[in-house]
Enzyme design. Sequence first.
Site, PDB file in Angstrom:
ATOM      1  N   GLU A   1      -0.961  -9.147  -0.234  1.00  0.00           N
ATOM      2  CA  GLU A   1      -2.425  -9.621   0.052  1.00  0.00           C
ATOM      3  C   GLU A   1      -3.229  -9.637  -1.044  1.00  0.00           C
ATOM      4  O   GLU A   1      -3.643  -9.622  -1.788  1.00  0.00           O
ATOM      5  CB  GLU A   1      -3.390  -8.135   0.550  1.00  0.00           C
ATOM      6  CG  GLU A   1      -2.251  -8.703   2.559  1.00  0.00           C
ATOM      7  CD  GLU A   1      -2.251  -7.286   2.654  1.00  0.00           C
ATOM      8  OE1 GLU A   1      -2.035  -6.211   2.818  1.00  0.00           O
ATOM      9  OE2 GLU A   1      -2.977  -7.483   4.344  1.00  0.00           O
TER      10      GLU A   1
ATOM     11  N   ALA B   1       0.777  -1.080  -0.054  1.00  0.00           N
ATOM     12  CA  ALA B   1      -0.022  -0.086   0.127  1.00  0.00           C
ATOM     13  C   ALA B   1       0.787   1.241   0.086  1.00  0.00           C
ATOM     14  O   ALA B   1       2.370   1.305   0.415  1.00  0.00           O
ATOM     15  CB  ALA B   1      -0.840   0.145   1.395  1.00  0.00           C
TER      16      ALA B   1
HETATM   17  C1  LIG Z   1      -0.035  -1.211   5.903  1.00  0.00           C
HETATM   18  C2  LIG Z   1      -0.678  -2.076   5.052  1.00  0.00           C
HETATM   19  C3  LIG Z   1      -2.300  -2.850   5.220  1.00  0.00           C
HETATM   20  C4  LIG Z   1      -0.611  -2.375   3.836  1.00  0.00           C
HETATM   21  C5  LIG Z   1       0.555  -2.041   3.141  1.00  0.00           C
HETATM   22  O1  LIG Z   1       1.076  -2.363   2.493  1.00  0.00           O
HETATM   23  S1  LIG Z   1       2.087  -1.269   3.935  1.00  0.00           S
HETATM   24  C6  LIG Z   1       3.834  -1.571   3.002  1.00  0.00           C
HETATM   25  C7  LIG Z   1       4.177  -1.852   2.791  1.00  0.00           C
HETATM   26  N1  LIG Z   1       6.001  -1.954   2.416  1.00  0.00           N
HETATM   27  C8  LIG Z   1       6.495  -2.102   2.280  1.00  0.00           C
HETATM   28  O2  LIG Z   1       7.171  -1.460   4.181  1.00  0.00           O
HETATM   29  C9  LIG Z   1       7.281  -1.842   1.537  1.00  0.00           C
HETATM   30  C10 LIG Z   1       8.057  -0.766   1.549  1.00  0.00           C
HETATM   31  N2  LIG Z   1       9.179  -0.601   0.704  1.00  0.00           N
HETATM   32  C11 LIG Z   1      10.573  -1.107   0.551  1.00  0.00           C
HETATM   33  O3  LIG Z   1      10.564  -1.449   1.569  1.00  0.00           O
HETATM   34  C12 LIG Z   1      12.003  -0.750  -0.058  1.00  0.00           C
HETATM   35  O4  LIG Z   1      10.687   0.023  -1.735  1.00  0.00           O
HETATM   36  C13 LIG Z   1      11.894  -2.106  -1.509  1.00  0.00           C
HETATM   37  C14 LIG Z   1      12.420  -3.203  -0.403  1.00  0.00           C
HETATM   38  C15 LIG Z   1      10.709  -2.781  -1.985  1.00  0.00           C
HETATM   39  C16 LIG Z   1      12.742  -1.984  -2.160  1.00  0.00           C
HETATM   40  O5  LIG Z   1      14.242  -1.140  -2.512  1.00  0.00           O
HETATM   41  P1  LIG Z   1      14.302  -0.368  -3.083  1.00  0.00           P
HETATM   42  O6  LIG Z   1      15.813   0.666  -2.609  1.00  0.00           O
HETATM   43  O7  LIG Z   1      15.197  -1.394  -4.315  1.00  0.00           O
HETATM   44  O8  LIG Z   1      13.366   0.518  -3.880  1.00  0.00           O
HETATM   45  P2  LIG Z   1      13.712   2.386  -3.099  1.00  0.00           P
HETATM   46  O9  LIG Z   1      14.430   3.283  -3.267  1.00  0.00           O
HETATM   47  O10 LIG Z   1      13.268   1.908  -1.596  1.00  0.00           O
HETATM   48  O11 LIG Z   1      11.993   2.522  -4.361  1.00  0.00           O
HETATM   49  C17 LIG Z   1      12.055   2.940  -4.944  1.00  0.00           C
HETATM   50  C18 LIG Z   1      10.589   4.216  -5.079  1.00  0.00           C
HETATM   51  O12 LIG Z   1       9.086   3.574  -5.085  1.00  0.00           O
HETATM   52  C19 LIG Z   1       9.143   4.162  -3.474  1.00  0.00           C
HETATM   53  N3  LIG Z   1       7.527   3.567  -2.980  1.00  0.00           N
HETATM   54  C20 LIG Z   1       8.571   1.687  -2.254  1.00  0.00           C
HETATM   55  N4  LIG Z   1       8.080   1.444  -2.437  1.00  0.00           N
HETATM   56  C21 LIG Z   1       6.786   2.128  -1.471  1.00  0.00           C
HETATM   57  C22 LIG Z   1       5.329   2.398  -1.256  1.00  0.00           C
HETATM   58  N5  LIG Z   1       4.855   0.775  -0.555  1.00  0.00           N
HETATM   59  N6  LIG Z   1       4.749   3.295  -0.552  1.00  0.00           N
HETATM   60  C23 LIG Z   1       4.095   4.499  -1.813  1.00  0.00           C
HETATM   61  N7  LIG Z   1       5.981   4.915  -2.105  1.00  0.00           N
HETATM   62  C24 LIG Z   1       7.235   3.228  -2.063  1.00  0.00           C
HETATM   63  C25 LIG Z   1       9.994   4.959  -2.872  1.00  0.00           C
HETATM   64  O13 LIG Z   1       9.832   5.528  -1.253  1.00  0.00           O
HETATM   65  C26 LIG Z   1      11.173   5.402  -4.027  1.00  0.00           C
HETATM   66  O14 LIG Z   1      10.235   6.393  -4.435  1.00  0.00           O
HETATM   67  P3  LIG Z   1      11.087   7.719  -4.310  1.00  0.00           P
HETATM   68  O15 LIG Z   1      12.756   7.652  -4.428  1.00  0.00           O
HETATM   69  O16 LIG Z   1      10.336   8.573  -5.335  1.00  0.00           O
HETATM   70  O17 LIG Z   1      11.329   7.953  -2.280  1.00  0.00           O
END
Ligand SMILES: CC(C)=CC(=O)SCCNC(=O)CCNC(=O)[C@H](O)C(C)(C)COP(=O)(O)OP(=O)(O)OC[C@H]1O[C@@H](n2cnc3c(N)ncnc32)[C@H](O)[C@@H]1OP(=O)(O)O
Length: 258
Positions: free
Chosen positions: A112, A66
Amino acid sequence: MSEFETILVDRKGRVGIITLNRPKALNALNSQLMHEVVAAVEELDTDAEIGAILLTGSEKAFAAGADIKEMAPKTFSEVYGEDFFSEWDRLSAARTPIVAAVSGYALGGGCELAMLCDFIIASDTAKFGQPEIKLGVIPGIGGSQRLTRAVGKAKAMEMVLTGRNMDAEEAERAGLVSRIVPVAELFDAALETATTIASMSLPVAIMAKEAVNRAFETTLAEGVKFERRVFHSTFATADQKEGMAAFIEKRAPEFKNA
Ligand SMILES: CC(C)=CC(=O)SCCNC(=O)CCNC(=O)[C@H](O)C(C)(C)COP(=O)(O)OP(=O)(O)OC[C@H]1O[C@@H](n2cnc3c(N)ncnc32)[C@H](O)[C@@H]1OP(=O)(O)O
């Protein structure tokens, strides 16, 4: 087909293909994407020309969860008031079989969403996890329930409490995915599988899906009784006559979806 911004929708034969398309955010599931996926699935589900739906993402991410940036400022009254994420439940009402093709990250809401599909074909690079606890929340799109049913309490509890990811091999061993294919072959393999499903009688495929899903909702005795009644119902279809006649006449069946 409607116009969408965060997903791509295509058709190959009788298969409707939905591709999550927010590459810069690793397909993070924001509200717009949620509305669009649900609308696309509902549109394909009511299209008599479609016999299976394929849901996929990119090579790097099926969906990284999400959208944390969208969620972060929300208050309790907002999420409770709008019953945040309940819109995803509408995917469970789809009758057309839905295959998820997962490559790369399928985390949190991404895992999910994959589990909301009828089964998952994974690439060898797929990573599944429920890391919500690391953000101070818990799964909210059914992860605590569907993951537990898929992989059992011990593994689900460990994943939900620690946020540890599973790789594709562990996911296959645990029963979360139906099979693994090399990443370069994922789309074609999933499309071939969806095409096979779409070549069957649609009403009978819907009955088969309903019968398997009943196993998660009821006792064994009730489930077997339900299956028997639905099996009996298949004899009301022209496709049962055609399927069995085709076998006896040593030819391929021509199902009319009736
Ligand atoms: C709360 C409920 C019910 C459900 C959920 O789903 S909570 C979210 C669960 N998911 C996570 O916690 C994963 C979050 N993401 C990561 O940990 C990392 O992005 C990664 C391990 C999947 C990949 O890492 P990597 O270094 O390859 O890439 P990033 O630079 O971290 O990401 C690229 C770009 O995408 C944005 N991003 C990634 N995931 C999310 C997300 N879940 N929500 C919003 N944005 C996301 C990340 O911020 C980055 O964008 P920016 O460079 O503009 O910050």
